[in-house]
Design an enzyme around this catalytic site. Structure first.
Site, short mmCIF file in Angstrom:
data_model
loop_
_atom_site.label_atom_id
_atom_site.label_comp_id
_atom_site.label_asym_id
_atom_site.label_seq_id
_atom_site.Cartn_x
_atom_site.Cartn_y
_atom_site.Cartn_z
N GLY A 104 0.79 -1.12 0.03
CA GLY A 104 0.00 0.00 0.00
C GLY A 104 1.07 1.19 0.08
O GLY A 104 0.41 2.19 0.73
N ALA A 105 2.10 1.06 -0.73
CA ALA A 105 3.03 2.29 -0.77
C ALA A 105 2.85 3.47 -1.58
O ALA A 105 3.75 4.09 -1.86
CB ALA A 105 4.33 1.62 -0.95
N VAL A 153 -3.16 -7.77 -1.88
CA VAL A 153 -2.78 -8.48 -0.71
C VAL A 153 -4.04 -9.62 -0.58
O VAL A 153 -3.83 -10.47 0.30
CB VAL A 153 -2.78 -7.79 0.29
CG1 VAL A 153 -1.38 -6.59 0.38
CG2 VAL A 153 -3.85 -6.86 1.01
N ASN A 187 1.57 -2.33 5.47
CA ASN A 187 0.77 -1.17 5.59
C ASN A 187 -0.39 -1.11 4.89
O ASN A 187 -1.48 -0.44 5.22
CB ASN A 187 1.75 0.08 5.05
CG ASN A 187 1.04 1.30 4.91
OD1 ASN A 187 0.85 2.03 5.86
ND2 ASN A 187 0.70 1.70 3.60
N SER A 192 -3.38 -0.06 14.89
CA SER A 192 -4.12 1.23 15.18
C SER A 192 -4.44 1.09 16.59
O SER A 192 -4.91 0.10 17.13
CB SER A 192 -5.39 1.50 14.24
OG SER A 192 -6.17 2.56 14.69
N TYR A 196 -13.62 -2.49 11.15
CA TYR A 196 -12.05 -1.86 11.00
C TYR A 196 -11.30 -2.13 12.56
O TYR A 196 -10.31 -2.79 12.34
CB TYR A 196 -12.07 -0.41 11.00
CG TYR A 196 -10.73 -0.01 10.70
CD1 TYR A 196 -9.63 -0.04 9.60
CD2 TYR A 196 -10.34 0.79 12.02
CE1 TYR A 196 -8.46 0.31 9.70
CE2 TYR A 196 -9.04 1.43 11.85
CZ TYR A 196 -8.12 1.10 10.87
OH TYR A 196 -6.97 1.77 11.00
N LYS A 245 -7.96 -4.87 13.48
CA LYS A 245 -6.73 -4.44 14.04
C LYS A 245 -6.23 -5.01 15.48
O LYS A 245 -5.29 -5.35 15.79
CB LYS A 245 -6.64 -2.61 14.23
CG LYS A 245 -6.60 -2.05 12.91
CD LYS A 245 -5.45 -2.38 12.06
CE LYS A 245 -5.39 -1.54 10.97
NZ LYS A 245 -4.36 -1.71 9.68
#
Length: 241
Positions: free
Chosen positions: A14-15, A65, A91, A148, A164, A168
């Protein structure tokens, strides 16, 4: 095959934008060759050009991914170009759709939950395991999972997001399992929280810059051999699980 025998190589997923791009730029600035992992061809190549213009040795890697085939092809591409991998920064992540009560726990859309988990958790496992053979060739391999504080069962920060935030939490749990598995090896695995960063995820309405958010990931990706293992960190230090 190995054009960077003396240069460390990092893959950042995710760069192509935001914190991921800032991590890539930060690692590049300290001499890493950076593999820019991203799904979108145009955005990926734009990110590579941006990094190269800033003096970073960067190359693009097509990477979805959520796809076994894409991840396997990405590992093969990194092997062809770099021969090994010194750091992996997982990421890539998505918040998931939140409209219409989709992330209210009382009306949670299970398809949204599945989609979020597929990227934020299963994607990390998929990529990590595919890259382990390349990481094993490095002297001091590092794996960093971007988490997060919303996933902290203690802190419970941010809005209610029942897909979400638990993604995490699960990512943090998986991180500790990897760290335990690699306890007696040279592979160091940690998770980190970038803080509340101005990106498209937050509608750019946040106090921290992507560069500030990237700092902890860069630190963990470059830990010395006696650095911490299996922890959850932000700029201030350890974050409560």
């Amino acid at each position: 095959m190995d054009r960077v025998n003396d240069t460390k190589t990092a893959l950042v997923t995710g760069a192509n934008k935001g914190i991921g791009l800032a991590i890539a730029q930060g690692l590049g600035a300290i001499g890493y060759t950076v593999a820019v992992g991203a799904r979108d061809d145009g955005r990926r190549e734009a990110a590579v050009e941006h990094l190269r213009a800033a003096g970073v040795d960067a190359f693009g890697v097509a990477l979805d991914v959520t796809s076994d085939d894409s991840v396997a092809a990405a590992a093969a591409a990194v092997e062809r170009t770099a021969g090994r991998l010194d750091a992996l920064v997982n990421n890539a992540g998505i918040p998931g759709r939140a409209d219409g009560g989709a992330q209210d726990p009382t009306t949670l859309d299970l398809d949204v939950l599945r989609t979020v988990l597929d990227t934020n958790v299963f994607g990390v496992i998929r990529v990590t395991n595919a890259m382990l053979p390349l990481l094993s060739r490095a002297n001091s391999p590092r794996i960093v999972n971007m988490s997060s504080s919303m996933g902290s069962l203690t802190l419970r920060t941010g809005p209610v997001m029942a897909a979400y935030a638990p993604s995490k939490t699960l990512l943090n749990g998986i991180t500790t399992q990897y760290a335990r598995r690699f306890a007696d090896t040279h592979v160091i695995v940690n998770a980190c929280c970038p803080g509340y960063v101005a990106t498209d995820f937050t509608g750019f309405q946040a106090p921290r810059t992507p560069e500030q958010g990237a700092a902890i990931a860069i630190r963990l990706a470059t830990l010395p051999d006696d650095g911490p293992r299996g922890g959850f960190f932000d700029d201030e230090g350890a974050v409560a699980w």
